[in-house]
Write a protein that holds these residues in place. Structure first.
Motif, PDB file in Angstrom:
ATOM      1  N   GLN A 384      46.407  33.071  38.333  1.00 45.09           N
ATOM      2  CA  GLN A 384      46.313  34.441  38.828  1.00 45.09           C
ATOM      3  C   GLN A 384      47.630  34.887  39.461  1.00 45.09           C
ATOM      4  OE1 GLN A 384      43.220  35.098  41.757  1.00 45.09           O
ATOM      5  NE2 GLN A 384      42.778  37.095  40.908  1.00 45.09           N
ATOM      6  N   ILE A 385      48.228  34.031  40.256  1.00 43.45           N
ATOM      7  CA  ILE A 385      49.522  34.364  40.865  1.00 43.45           C
ATOM      8  C   ILE A 385      50.578  34.558  39.781  1.00 43.45           C
ATOM      9  CG2 ILE A 385      51.363  33.499  42.372  1.00 43.45           C
ATOM     10  CD1 ILE A 385      49.187  32.062  43.986  1.00 43.45           C
ATOM     11  N   PHE A 386      50.545  33.692  38.771  1.00 39.33           N
ATOM     12  CA  PHE A 386      51.488  33.807  37.648  1.00 39.33           C
ATOM     13  C   PHE A 386      51.312  35.148  36.937  1.00 39.33           C
ATOM     14  CE2 PHE A 386      52.398  33.174  33.099  1.00 39.33           C
ATOM     15  CZ  PHE A 386      53.736  32.781  33.171  1.00 39.33           C
ATOM     16  N   GLN A 387      50.065  35.567  36.748  1.00 36.41           N
ATOM     17  CA  GLN A 387      49.773  36.839  36.096  1.00 36.41           C
ATOM     18  C   GLN A 387      50.371  38.008  36.870  1.00 36.41           C
ATOM     19  OE1 GLN A 387      45.617  37.714  36.131  1.00 36.41           O
ATOM     20  NE2 GLN A 387      45.834  39.706  35.159  1.00 36.41           N
ATOM     21  N   ILE A 388      50.220  38.003  38.175  1.00 36.71           N
ATOM     22  CA  ILE A 388      50.726  39.104  38.995  1.00 36.71           C
ATOM     23  C   ILE A 388      52.260  39.135  38.984  1.00 36.71           C
ATOM     24  CG2 ILE A 388      50.805  40.041  41.343  1.00 36.71           C
ATOM     25  CD1 ILE A 388      48.070  40.277  39.911  1.00 36.71           C
ATOM     26  N   ILE A 389      52.864  37.967  39.149  1.00 39.28           N
ATOM     27  CA  ILE A 389      54.332  37.907  39.205  1.00 39.28           C
ATOM     28  C   ILE A 389      54.938  38.316  37.872  1.00 39.28           C
ATOM     29  CG2 ILE A 389      56.292  36.344  39.452  1.00 39.28           C
ATOM     30  CD1 ILE A 389      54.718  34.826  41.560  1.00 39.28           C
ATOM     31  N   VAL A 390      54.387  37.821  36.771  1.00 45.89           N
ATOM     32  CA  VAL A 390      54.926  38.169  35.450  1.00 45.89           C
ATOM     33  C   VAL A 390      54.798  39.666  35.192  1.00 45.89           C
ATOM     34  CG1 VAL A 390      54.533  37.921  32.968  1.00 45.89           C
ATOM     35  CG2 VAL A 390      54.614  35.895  34.426  1.00 45.89           C
ATOM     36  N   ILE A 424      42.322  45.021  38.125  1.00 45.35           N
ATOM     37  CA  ILE A 424      42.343  43.665  38.695  1.00 45.35           C
ATOM     38  C   ILE A 424      41.252  43.492  39.759  1.00 45.35           C
ATOM     39  CG2 ILE A 424      43.686  41.993  40.008  1.00 45.35           C
ATOM     40  CD1 ILE A 424      44.587  42.171  37.160  1.00 45.35           C
ATOM     41  N   PRO A 425      41.223  44.310  40.824  1.00 47.08           N
ATOM     42  CA  PRO A 425      40.151  44.129  41.835  1.00 47.08           C
ATOM     43  C   PRO A 425      38.773  44.497  41.304  1.00 47.08           C
ATOM     44  CG  PRO A 425      41.434  46.090  42.333  1.00 47.08           C
ATOM     45  CD  PRO A 425      42.142  45.393  41.216  1.00 47.08           C
ATOM     46  N   LEU A 426      38.722  45.427  40.349  1.00 45.03           N
ATOM     47  CA  LEU A 426      37.432  45.829  39.782  1.00 45.03           C
ATOM     48  C   LEU A 426      36.747  44.638  39.125  1.00 45.03           C
ATOM     49  CD1 LEU A 426      35.535  48.290  38.939  1.00 45.03           C
ATOM     50  CD2 LEU A 426      36.778  48.213  36.769  1.00 45.03           C
ATOM     51  N   TYR A 427      37.464  43.929  38.247  1.00 41.47           N
ATOM     52  CA  TYR A 427      36.850  42.814  37.524  1.00 41.47           C
ATOM     53  C   TYR A 427      36.594  41.622  38.442  1.00 41.47           C
ATOM     54  CZ  TYR A 427      37.784  45.320  33.191  1.00 41.47           C
ATOM     55  OH  TYR A 427      37.783  46.255  32.194  1.00 41.47           O
ATOM     56  N   PHE A 473      53.015  42.096  44.677  1.00 46.00           N
ATOM     57  CA  PHE A 473      53.400  42.924  43.531  1.00 46.00           C
ATOM     58  C   PHE A 473      54.340  44.048  43.957  1.00 46.00           C
ATOM     59  CE2 PHE A 473      52.798  46.530  40.701  1.00 46.00           C
ATOM     60  CZ  PHE A 473      52.867  45.957  39.450  1.00 46.00           C
ATOM     61  N   ILE A 474      53.994  44.761  45.048  1.00 40.95           N
ATOM     62  CA  ILE A 474      54.820  45.874  45.515  1.00 40.95           C
ATOM     63  C   ILE A 474      56.167  45.377  46.047  1.00 40.95           C
ATOM     64  CG2 ILE A 474      55.000  47.594  47.355  1.00 40.95           C
ATOM     65  CD1 ILE A 474      53.448  48.611  45.029  1.00 40.95           C
ATOM     66  N   LEU A 475      56.167  44.250  46.738  1.00 45.67           N
ATOM     67  CA  LEU A 475      57.432  43.694  47.242  1.00 45.67           C
ATOM     68  C   LEU A 475      58.415  43.422  46.115  1.00 45.67           C
ATOM     69  CD1 LEU A 475      56.173  41.225  50.012  1.00 45.67           C
ATOM     70  CD2 LEU A 475      57.646  43.233  50.360  1.00 45.67           C
ATOM     71  N   ILE A 476      57.910  42.993  44.976  1.00 52.14           N
ATOM     72  CA  ILE A 476      58.782  42.688  43.837  1.00 52.14           C
ATOM     73  C   ILE A 476      59.244  43.961  43.148  1.00 52.14           C
ATOM     74  CG2 ILE A 476      58.888  41.574  41.561  1.00 52.14           C
ATOM     75  CD1 ILE A 476      56.912  39.495  42.620  1.00 52.14           C
ATOM     76  N   THR A 477      58.320  44.895  42.931  1.00 50.76           N
ATOM     77  CA  THR A 477      58.642  46.057  42.090  1.00 50.76           C
ATOM     78  C   THR A 477      59.299  47.206  42.847  1.00 50.76           C
ATOM     79  OG1 THR A 477      56.383  46.920  42.439  1.00 50.76           O
ATOM     80  CG2 THR A 477      56.765  45.544  40.489  1.00 50.76           C
ATOM     81  N   TYR A 478      58.921  47.413  44.088  1.00 52.56           N
ATOM     82  CA  TYR A 478      59.330  48.652  44.764  1.00 52.56           C
ATOM     83  C   TYR A 478      60.846  48.788  44.851  1.00 52.56           C
ATOM     84  CZ  TYR A 478      59.254  52.538  48.048  1.00 52.56           C
ATOM     85  OH  TYR A 478      59.442  53.774  48.638  1.00 52.56           O
TER      86      TYR A 478
END
Length: 632
Positions: A384-390, A424-427, A473-478
């Motif tokens: 799951q962490i890998f999915q978010i980071i990628v 993601i949170p929905l499922y 996710f936001i820390l990486i992308t923003y």
């Protein structure tokens, strides 16, 4: 007089057993239980109609047809019968877990079923419903913490759970995970003993077991029944259903009830069943034959004579013989017997319990610790962490250093963030309750905890995943995608996203609680969220007037407004064909309406209302799960 001496002796043995096996629950004096059931009838309504038949007929099917019996302290009653004979229905009714059209009388020391009786009763279901990642010790300790009352200290509850482990012979596997069909754990016999142990932690006076030997080899099955026989000899009243026991197991039963299509064919001592059927013309073909095999053949309408030839028989003859030879004497005994439990030990005591065994806060924290321990391998799994980071890195590569000169790209990025964190949170939330429905039914039926404490523990336990992963996710992308490089704007964007995530989680919880089927819930949620994202203002700016109402139900619509408001302000310009144009005049933003302070505040308020509303929907939907007689 002799019978009274035997009863008193059983009580003495019982007290010794309690003192030896459970020294830490002297919070109440146990009450011996005499269970009576007289003329129990259960009916269900079925609908019959053809594929193209408009006239649907509602018919009434009788599952139990006037079943009677009595079980006293120190006795173990086994219900025998083929599949569909009504065994599970009867034991569920006796355990106070069957609603619907149930007639007849069922009493416990001459009292009807109540919360006090429920707290003195253990019920082991046919399926071993256990958390696979907890150890044997953890499973029983958490059960003791929830089911034993506040008058027992936490240390004594833990010590009592460990004494039950010793009593059931689980010491060697106490630190092993329980496991499941897909997770390596303890053996089938050990799993069954863990299930029995969960009911034994309350030191029950009355214990029900539905098919406790199902799926076990004969040796393991015998060990399970031997353990139950020892518990019965200690003064407990034990009732079980069993399909086809071996002869060694059969002769451990003090009493046997044979059922066929809801009718009683025999009730009495197990050792006297063969003689009874022989007296009415159905002698066993060989003395060495397993009695249970012979009884099941009769219940199925098959009789094997002395020449080992099978002959069909009319089961109504067996029913009539039962009514003539057994029923009258049994009913006379039901009317005349006095209860040992009332005479010697008094009525059920409810001291120290109140309406629930523990307080709301105790239930909440125990359930929270148990759930986190069980689910910790899922919440922050490597995959799951890998999915978010990628996904974050791909977004960085696609939108790297975009600026306001590429306004469409930036708006697309904001909508991508909104859309990705819708699903993601929905499922994740959808699977929460469908996966737990059997456990919830089991534990709620035993009155273990309040629904509100269970529900709040689940919501709080999911917060780390719901808050930490979007933050990563936001820390990486923003900072790498050209969004406004300002700390306040970053915090604004992050808080907006977290509010959106919690709202989507609420939608998932509500759908999962209403549907309680993973495939159906996933399909419904996918269609619903697609509708919400399509009307959010990015894909379609000019909604038909008759479709306008949908966007006001879409959480993505309000989140998208807030995210745009986190990056742009009134009067800000961007490069266009005319030179510089106002940001509020950009077509996509103009059609949606520029999110000024008033609009952003309103959108945030609506999201908070949705967050609360969907959780309330989920809570009230769960109220129907595990609701049985006298469960409040």
């Amino acid at each position: 007089m002799d019978q009274e001496m035997v009863d008193i002796e059983s009580q003495v043995i019982y007290r010794a057993t309690v003192q030896q096996g459970a020294p830490h629950i002297s919070h109440k004096e146990k009450c011996l239980v005499t269970l009576k059931f007289n003329d129990v009838v259960y009916k269900i309504k079925t609908k019959k109609s053809g594929l193209f038949d408009k006239n649907t007929k509602e018919e009434e099917k009788v599952i139990l047809k006037g079943v009677s019996g009595i079980v006293e302290p120190g006795e173990m009653l086994a219900m025998l019968g083929p599949s569909g004979s009504g065994k599970t229905t009867l034991i569920t009714a006796l355990g106070g877990r069957l609603g619907g059209k149930l007639c007849g009388t069922i009493t416990y020391n001459e009292k009807p079923f109540s919360n006090a009786i429920k707290r003195n009763t253990g019920f082991v279901t046919q399926d071993d419903i256990l958390y696979p990642h907890l150890t044997v010790t953890e499973t029983l300790v958490y059960t003791a913490l929830l089911r034993l009352p506040n008058t027992v200290s936490k240390e004594d509850k833990v010590m009592h759970a460990k004494s039950v482990i010793d009593q059931l012979g689980l010491t060697q596997c106490k630190d092993n995970m329980v496991g499941s069909p897909y997770i390596r754990g303890v053996s089938g016999g050990e799993r069954k003993r863990v299930s029995i142990g969960q009911e034994m932690v309350i030191n029950p006076s009355l214990l029900f077991l539905d098919e406790p030997t199902s799926g076990l080899d004969s040796t393991t099955a015998q060990r399970i029944v031997s353990t139950l026989w020892e518990l019965a000899c200690g003064g407990r009243t034990i009732v079980m259903t069993i399909h086809q026991p071996s002869s060694r197991i059969y002769y451990m039963f003090h009493k046997v009830l044979v059922l066929s299509e809801g009718n009683s064919l025999y009730f009495g001592k197990g050792s006297e069943a063969m003689d009874y059927f022989s007296s009415i013309g159905f002698a066993a073909p060989a003395l060495a034959m397993n009695p249970s095999d012979f009884l099941l053949d009769l219940a199925n309408g098959v009789y094997t004579n002395e020449l080992n030839e099978d002959h069909p028989i009319d089961k109504q003859k067996l029913v009539s013989a039962y009514k003539i030879n057994i029923e009258a004497q049994l009913k006379a005994r039901l009317e005349g017997i006095s209860d040992l439990g009332n005479r010697v030990q008094g009525e059920f005591q409810d001291k120290g319990f109140g309406k629930w065994p523990t307080s709301w806060s105790q239930q909440f924290f125990v359930l929270l610790r148990r759930y986190i321990k069980e689910k910790k391998h899922e919440s922050f799994s490597t995959l799951q962490i890998f999915q978010i980071i990628v996904t974050a890195l791909i977004a960085v590569l696609l939108w790297f250093k975009s600026d306001i000169s590429h306004l469409q790209d930036q708006i697309g990025l904001l909508f991508f963030i909104c859309g990705f964190w819708s699903y993601i949170p929905l499922y994740q939330a959808i699977f929460t309750f469908p996966q737990e429905v059997k456990m919830l039914e089991k534990e709620r039926s035993s009155g273990m905890y309040r629904l509100s404490s269970y529900f709040m523990s689940r919501i709080v336990a999911e917060l780390p995943m719901d808050l930490v992963l979007p933050t990563i996710f936001i820390l990486i992308t923003y900072w790498l995608t050209g969004l406004k490089p300002n700390v306040m704007n970053f915090i604004y964007t992050l808080l907006s996203l977290l509010l959106h995530v919690l709202t989507c989680q609420g939608i998932g919880l509500a759908i999962g609680a209403i549907v309680l089927d993973q495939k159906t819930a996933t399909t419904f949620a996918t269609v619903l969220m697609l509708c919400f994202t399509q009307v959010a203002g990015f894909y379609v700016q000019h909604l038909p007037k008759f479709m306008h109402w949908i966007k006001y139900m879409s959480n993505a619509y309000y989140t998208f407004q807030i995210l745009i408001g986190s990056q742009y302000h009134t009067g800000q310009t961007y490069p266009c064909s005319k030179g510089q144009c106002l940001i509020e005049e950009y077509p996509a933003i103009r059609e949606m309406g520029f999110p000024d302070l008033h609009r952003k505040a309103l959108a945030a308020i609506v999201l908070v209302i949705m967050l609360i509303f969907y959780r309330l929907v989920a809570y009230f939907a769960l109220m129907r799960v595990g609701v049985t007689k006298n469960l409040t």
